[in-house]
Every structure is written in C-alpha cells, then in structure tokens.
Motif scaffolding. Structure first.
Motif, PDB file in Angstrom:
ATOM      1  N   UNK A 175       0.822  -1.204   0.000  1.00  0.00           N
ATOM      2  CA  UNK A 175       0.000   0.000   0.000  1.00  0.00           C
ATOM      3  C   UNK A 175       0.855   1.253   0.000  1.00  0.00           C
ATOM      4  N   UNK A 176       1.941   1.248   0.779  1.00  0.00           N
ATOM      5  CA  UNK A 176       2.863   2.385   0.788  1.00  0.00           C
ATOM      6  C   UNK A 176       3.418   2.637  -0.606  1.00  0.00           C
ATOM      7  N   UNK A 177       3.748   1.546  -1.304  1.00  0.00           N
ATOM      8  CA  UNK A 177       4.292   1.647  -2.659  1.00  0.00           C
ATOM      9  C   UNK A 177       3.256   2.223  -3.631  1.00  0.00           C
ATOM     10  N   UNK A 178       2.013   1.749  -3.542  1.00  0.00           N
ATOM     11  CA  UNK A 178       0.961   2.251  -4.422  1.00  0.00           C
ATOM     12  C   UNK A 178       0.698   3.740  -4.172  1.00  0.00           C
ATOM     13  N   UNK A 179       0.690   4.139  -2.928  1.00  0.00           N
ATOM     14  CA  UNK A 179       0.481   5.547  -2.596  1.00  0.00           C
ATOM     15  C   UNK A 179       1.613   6.414  -3.149  1.00  0.00           C
ATOM     16  N   UNK A 180       2.804   5.856  -3.176  1.00  0.00           N
ATOM     17  CA  UNK A 180       3.974   6.591  -3.691  1.00  0.00           C
ATOM     18  C   UNK A 180       3.966   6.644  -5.218  1.00  0.00           C
ATOM     19  N   UNK A 181       3.774   5.497  -5.855  1.00  0.00           N
ATOM     20  CA  UNK A 181       3.826   5.431  -7.315  1.00  0.00           C
ATOM     21  C   UNK A 181       2.712   6.247  -7.975  1.00  0.00           C
ATOM     22  N   UNK A 191       1.830  16.111   2.606  1.00  0.00           N
ATOM     23  CA  UNK A 191       2.915  16.738   1.847  1.00  0.00           C
ATOM     24  C   UNK A 191       4.275  16.053   2.042  1.00  0.00           C
ATOM     25  N   UNK A 192       4.506  15.504   3.215  1.00  0.00           N
ATOM     26  CA  UNK A 192       5.794  14.862   3.520  1.00  0.00           C
ATOM     27  C   UNK A 192       5.815  13.387   3.139  1.00  0.00           C
ATOM     28  N   UNK A 193       4.838  12.940   2.329  1.00  0.00           N
ATOM     29  CA  UNK A 193       4.715  11.508   2.073  1.00  0.00           C
ATOM     30  C   UNK A 193       5.976  10.900   1.461  1.00  0.00           C
ATOM     31  N   UNK A 194       6.598  11.579   0.516  1.00  0.00           N
ATOM     32  CA  UNK A 194       7.804  11.022  -0.132  1.00  0.00           C
ATOM     33  C   UNK A 194       8.891  10.749   0.900  1.00  0.00           C
ATOM     34  N   UNK A 195       9.047  11.659   1.838  1.00  0.00           N
ATOM     35  CA  UNK A 195      10.039  11.482   2.907  1.00  0.00           C
ATOM     36  C   UNK A 195       9.707  10.256   3.753  1.00  0.00           C
ATOM     37  N   UNK A 196       8.427  10.109   4.078  1.00  0.00           N
ATOM     38  CA  UNK A 196       7.996   8.949   4.862  1.00  0.00           C
ATOM     39  C   UNK A 196       8.241   7.660   4.087  1.00  0.00           C
ATOM     40  N   UNK A 197       7.835   7.648   2.823  1.00  0.00           N
ATOM     41  CA  UNK A 197       7.977   6.432   2.017  1.00  0.00           C
ATOM     42  C   UNK A 197       9.432   6.026   1.849  1.00  0.00           C
ATOM     43  N   UNK A 198      10.298   6.980   1.532  1.00  0.00           N
ATOM     44  CA  UNK A 198      11.713   6.650   1.313  1.00  0.00           C
ATOM     45  C   UNK A 198      12.340   6.063   2.574  1.00  0.00           C
ATOM     46  N   UNK A 199      11.854   6.481   3.732  1.00  0.00           N
ATOM     47  CA  UNK A 199      12.349   5.901   4.992  1.00  0.00           C
ATOM     48  C   UNK A 199      11.776   4.499   5.197  1.00  0.00           C
ATOM     49  N   UNK A 200      10.452   4.375   5.084  1.00  0.00           N
ATOM     50  CA  UNK A 200       9.805   3.100   5.393  1.00  0.00           C
ATOM     51  C   UNK A 200      10.073   2.018   4.345  1.00  0.00           C
ATOM     52  N   UNK A 201      10.417   2.407   3.128  1.00  0.00           N
ATOM     53  CA  UNK A 201      10.727   1.408   2.102  1.00  0.00           C
ATOM     54  C   UNK A 201      12.033   0.673   2.415  1.00  0.00           C
TER      55      UNK A 201
END
Length: 394
Positions: free
Chosen positions: A210-216, A225-235
C-alpha cells in the motif's frame, strides 16, 4: 454454492416470501467468494425502507434517506438497502439518490467489479461486470469508465488502493491511470474519511504494498505533503512486521519530529491516543543513548506495551540487537516498570518535601532505579534521596 449464515438467509427468505427481491452484495459476498468469513452483511432489495421496517421485529433506521435499514437477528446486524441509482454527485462525494426496481442499475453504480456482484441462494451468483474473473485474477478494476467512477466519488481513489493492499491484488491499468490523473480531487474529501482509508491501508498485513501504491500514484503526497520522505524511509525497513496497533503511529513517527508529527495527525483528525503514540515513538527514535539504556527506558516507561514498542523501534531502526538486549535484560531481571519503584510522592511528603522539589527528587530516583534495578527497595532509595538532598551522588 455459498453457505449463507442463518441470519442473512432469513432476511432474504422473509423478503422473498412477501413478494420482494433480495440479494447478498458487496464486501460480504466478496469475502464468501474468497473463502473468508464475512464480518458484515449487506443485502439489496426492491422493498422500500418502510417495508423492511414493517417485516422485521428489530430494526434501526441507519440511513433511511439513502434507503438503508439495519435488521438485527440474533444479535447479527444486516444492512438492507433499497435498489438505488446515484445521480448528480456533489463535491465529488455526495450523490443524489433515487430508488429503482433494477438490480442491474444498483450494481452498475458501484465502485469496483469485485464489489458489484450479487447472490441469491436460488439464482446463484449474478455478475454483470466480470467481477468473478477479476477476483480470480486478483485485479481491482472500476465498474465502467474509471474516470467517471473517481470523478463521481474521489474517495474511491483511496478505496482502490486500500482494496488492492488488503487483498494483495493489482490495480488494472486504466483504473490506475484514472486514479493518478484525478488524485487532486482528494483535496475535496473530508479529513476524517481520508484518515479511515489511510489507516485501513497501513494496518493491512501487506501494508508495504500500500505504501508503494500511494507513492507510485503520488496519491500519498496529495494527502500528506511529507509523504515522499515517509515512504523513502519506510521502504528501507520491514514495515509489514510492525505490530498492527503501532503501524499508523510508526508511519508518522519516522519523520522524527514530534511537533510535525502532531500537526500532521491533528490535521488528519487522528484520535489523541494514536497521536500520543506517534510522538512517543518519534522521541524514542531520536534519543541518543546506548541500546541498553534505550531498552531500559522504554520498559521503564511503558507498563503494558513495552515489548510491542521495542519491536516497533527495532524495525524502524533496522536494528535487531534492540530485541536481543531486551531478552537478555529480561532474563537477567534487570528491567523494571516505573509503577514498581518503591517510593511515592507521599513518601517524600513525609520527609518534608513540597512542590517542585517532589517532582525533581522523584525524577532523580527514577533515573537511579532505571540504572540500578537491584536497588529498588525502600531503604536503598531513601538512602539515595538523603544523599541527593545533601548534594551528593550515589
């Protein structure tokens, strides 16, 4: 052949016996077809709400305006809704509802093919839009034109990602492209609804997907707004293995900024308990101390959830030594909870301490016992307090 529970079967049969059509639909039917036990039951019918209320002994008018009555049989709640069509959506969310006598029209208005099937114990499965094939092929696909479905109700964008995550399905190409092109419409959706769908996605077993789908799709950045930062950490971590109750707090905590975390979660209308948990995790992530001290501190401060929090922190830090140290200290009986410290504020009152001094002394005692759990008895603690008050250190 689907083996319906007695309660929804009784609702269908009762409606049929009084000349009405009735079918099992939605998520419960999808669950049955996936060999899962449904938690909720939804039935559609050509009976009007007043007919349903008249036919069943115990009902709740949960959504009369939209044709929904909750029937309760043996404690089981079954939502019964009149066939309807939805027209003239307001604000990309709220439709004008009109009742119809057509099951086809009722199913055609629905979001995804896997949610747009119906079942009757005598007629079998009714599938106008290829839902069973999509279910078999593990595909989430809009009913009809995906641009129209998402434009009508923008919350379907998040629901699409949520269903794909929960079911580990892929999103059909045209559906995904429409989702991406209309993602900006989510700005018109209430924060409460976004909160619910985001939480369900994050708390799924396959949450990293789900994190990946939200990012892609860039949907994540529309709602946070900070989602990319969150995703790059959690990935980079094993997010799927974080205890479910801490997934949402951990998602925000990885920003490592308690003030920002609280602001973002308040904006999305999260409950205070989850906000506090996220801020707490954020603080634990930023503490500069040894693993040994961190484990002792978390165990000391967290009476009921210490092990789950330690598991979460170890995953967010990608450092399994934290759990190893926890197990070692626990085995060696070198851990203690704050509530078990053998000194209270009342004890300090007896010693003549007042006001702020009580808090200062208690905090110092807590630090002392945190490092020296074997000293957790009244005599040793009072001895330490006397030395502390004299300006000495033990």
């Amino acid at each position: 052949m689907i083996q319906l529970k007695n309660e929804p079967m009784k609702v269908i049969r009762t409606l049929n016996q009084h000349g009405f059509k009735a079918y099992l639909v939605g998520g419960c039917l999808r669950d049955y077809l996936l060999s899962k036990e449904p938690k909720d039951f939804d039935i559609v019918t050509d009976a009007k709400p007043e007919d349903v209320i008249h036919l069943f002994e115990k009902t709740i008018p949960t959504g009369i305006k939209h044709g929904t009555v909750t029937v309760i049989i043996n404690g089981v709640k079954i939502e019964v809704t009149t066939f309807r069509v939805e027209k003239e959506y307001e604000n990309h969310r709220w439709p004008k509802v009109e009742f119809t006598n057509s099951l086809f029209e009722d199913l055609r208005r629905r979001d995804f093919t896997i949610n747009a099937m119906a079942y009757h114990p005598d007629e079998g499965l009714i599938d106008y839009f290829g839902g069973i094939e999509d279910l078999r092929n593990k595909i989430v696909r809009c009913v009809g034109n995906p641009h129209e479905r998402f434009f009508e109700d923008a919350l379907r964008i998040l629901r699409c990602i949520r269903f794909a995550t929960q079911l580990s399905f892929v999103i059909e190409n045209k559906t995904f492209e429409a989702l991406k092109s209309l993602k900006h419409l989510l700005k018109k959706i209430s924060k409460e609804r976004i909160n619910i769908e985001l939480s369900k996605t994050l708390e799924s077993k396959n949450s990293s997907y789900g994190l990946e789908l939200l990012y892609e799709s860039s949907v994540g950045s529309i709602i946070i707004p900070e989602y990319s930062q969150i995703y790059l950490y959690l990935s980079q971590v094993d997010f799927d293995f974080i205890p479910t109750k801490f997934k949402v707090p951990a998602f925000f905590a990885c920003l490592k900024d308690g003030i920002l975390v609280e602001k973002l979660m308040r904006d999305l209308k999260f409950e205070k308990k989850k906000i506090n948990a996220a801020v707490k995790l954020s603080n634990y992530l930023t503490i500069e101390c040894s693993h040994d001290k961190l484990v002792k501190k978390i165990f000391f401060e967290e009476e009921k959830e210490a092990e789950e929090i330690l598991t979460t922190i170890s995953i967010l830090k990608s450092d399994h030594r934290i759990l190893q140290i926890f197990n070692d200290l626990k085995r060696e009986n070198k851990l203690i909870h704050k509530k078990d410290v053998q000194l209270s504020g009342e004890d300090l009152l007896v010693l003549g301490l007042r006001g702020e001094m009580i808090g200062k002394v208690l905090n110092s005692v807590y630090e002392y016992i945190l490092e020296n759990p074997e000293k957790n008895n009244k005599d040793d603690i009072l001895n330490y307090v006397n030395l502390y008050l004299q300006g000495g250190k033990n």
